[in-house]
Design an enzyme around this catalytic site. Sequence first.
Site, PDB file in Angstrom:
ATOM      1  N   ASP A  35     -77.758  67.598  -0.069  1.00 14.75           N
ATOM      2  CA  ASP A  35     -76.649  66.938  -0.750  1.00 14.75           C
ATOM      3  C   ASP A  35     -75.660  66.348   0.252  1.00 14.75           C
ATOM      4  OD1 ASP A  35     -77.337  67.588  -3.540  1.00 14.75           O
ATOM      5  OD2 ASP A  35     -77.034  69.646  -2.866  1.00 14.75           O
TER       6      ASP A  35
ATOM      7  N   ASP B  11     -79.649  68.972   5.835  1.00 17.54           N
ATOM      8  CA  ASP B  11     -79.182  69.422   4.536  1.00 17.54           C
ATOM      9  C   ASP B  11     -79.607  68.361   3.526  1.00 17.54           C
ATOM     10  OD1 ASP B  11     -77.763  70.841   2.570  1.00 17.54           O
ATOM     11  OD2 ASP B  11     -75.949  69.682   2.939  1.00 17.54           O
TER      12      ASP B  11
ATOM     13  N   ASP C 294     -73.183  68.055   5.929  1.00 16.66           N
ATOM     14  CA  ASP C 294     -71.883  67.464   5.595  1.00 16.66           C
ATOM     15  C   ASP C 294     -70.756  68.483   5.600  1.00 16.66           C
ATOM     16  OD1 ASP C 294     -71.215  67.889   2.224  1.00 16.66           O
ATOM     17  OD2 ASP C 294     -73.100  68.559   3.091  1.00 16.66           O
TER      18      ASP C 294
END
Length: 528
Positions: free
Chosen positions: A108, A106, A366
């Site tokens: 961010d 990912d 996250d």
Amino acid sequence: MAGVGLRAAARRCLPRREHGGPRAASSSPSCPGCGPPGPGAHCPGAPRSAPAGGAEPSAHLWARYQDMRRLVHDLLPPEVCSLLNPAAIYANNEISLRDVEVYGFDYDYTLAQYADTLHPEIFTAARDILIEHYKSLLMKIDAFHYVQLGTAYRGLQPVPDEEVIDLYGGTQHIPLYQMSGFYGKGPSIKQFMDIFSLPEMALLSCVVDHFLGHGLEFDQAHLYKDVTDAIRDVHVKGLMYQWIERDMEKYILRGDETFAVLSRLVAHGKQLFLITNSPFSFVDKGMRHMVGADWRQLFDVVIVQADKPSFFTDRRKPFRKLDEKGSLHWDRITRLEKGKIYRQGNLFDFLRLTEWRGPRVLYFGDHLYSDLADLMLRHGWRTGAIIPELEREIRIINTEQYMHSLTWQQALTGLLERMQTYQDAESRQVLAAWMKERQELRCITKALFNAQFGSIFRTFHNPTYFSRRLVRFSDLYMASLSCLLNYRVDFTFYPRRTPLQHEAPLWMDQLCTGCMKTPFLGDMAHIR
């Protein structure tokens, strides 16, 4: 620090309690949690109302209490603190990096770690958006759906435990139907699962507090939707992207370490891909800042605006190719090319075009639901969770105050379990005092992490609901992607064998109570 110094430090963290009443000198017990030895003595013993030797039961209990404190201090060597490394990777499942051929990421809070200064910006912008347009509790829940009392807030004000229990029909338990939903959204409860949730939680609390403080009536569902929409608009309108792009040095952390991780993997022949919900222009600027202008040469596939988690389940959305200016192409995608940028698409076409399947793929993200859950449960990929809060929590766990507080709390719990067979009036008062001390210790330990909610990984003793999901949806978890730099690319991670309650390793509370049987069946025989 010498052992005496450590014990002195422990006494500063856990001041000795002085209790009234006589203290009988006792002979050496057969084990610290049992009565003095004698004819027919055994561990655990039968229910009793008075110890051998004529000592008062309460004096005997306080003697055992002091023995326990000395034992706990002696058990903790000077090096017991700072045992955990905040830069370590922790395994929920055994995984060998030797078997991983493809690494996915990912963007961010995975490739790009952001400074905490971003949170007030999001909060302020969402607040302004909300102002232009316009049972409610924030609480912490454990792995068994029980509210941790003392962590429920309405606005900025704590809600009394009695009110919380009354709200849920005389119990702390949240019914399954309210929490069900694969992506953490039940009919009446939403789970805040990532660090992006912090501004939303803060704004929701402040708005509720404002309404309550001014006596304004409001519908909880409407208020929640308005706050959520305001936070969403910060992202949809590109405000967050603009702040970060204007000052990347301020907001982006560990960029050089991200570059080192990616370069190292490529140098060892690993294939890399990126799947993010962020737009290409934002990702491109961030990656140029961290990695350099040729960052795309590190990745075999780059997918932006993927619309996770529906990317993992919706077969209908095709891939679209983007040019350097971000304009969409019209041609049908029959292969995913290195150096090119693709938008949307779906995981099923991704698997078909790349043939990257099963445990040879390791994907990092996250968000447990949006990034990891589908990949692990439906497709058999290995997954790694990035938990930025982990670094701070480990530093707290490594402190003397935490270590001594927790160890004594566990020992005291074992003592309560062991000594509850004393049921005369004075002994019950002693046990009540111990229960009060145990509750105080639990509150102290909680406040070390966060005064309102405590650790994100535990309630007082149970894992949190978040922890339960973390174990279920991730093979590995770590504070940042840079933790990979501490391990060889063929390293094998072995999870610690966590004892089940019916298994028989030596837990700290068992060592302190001196009894190896779990539970203490002899003491409970009279109940049956």
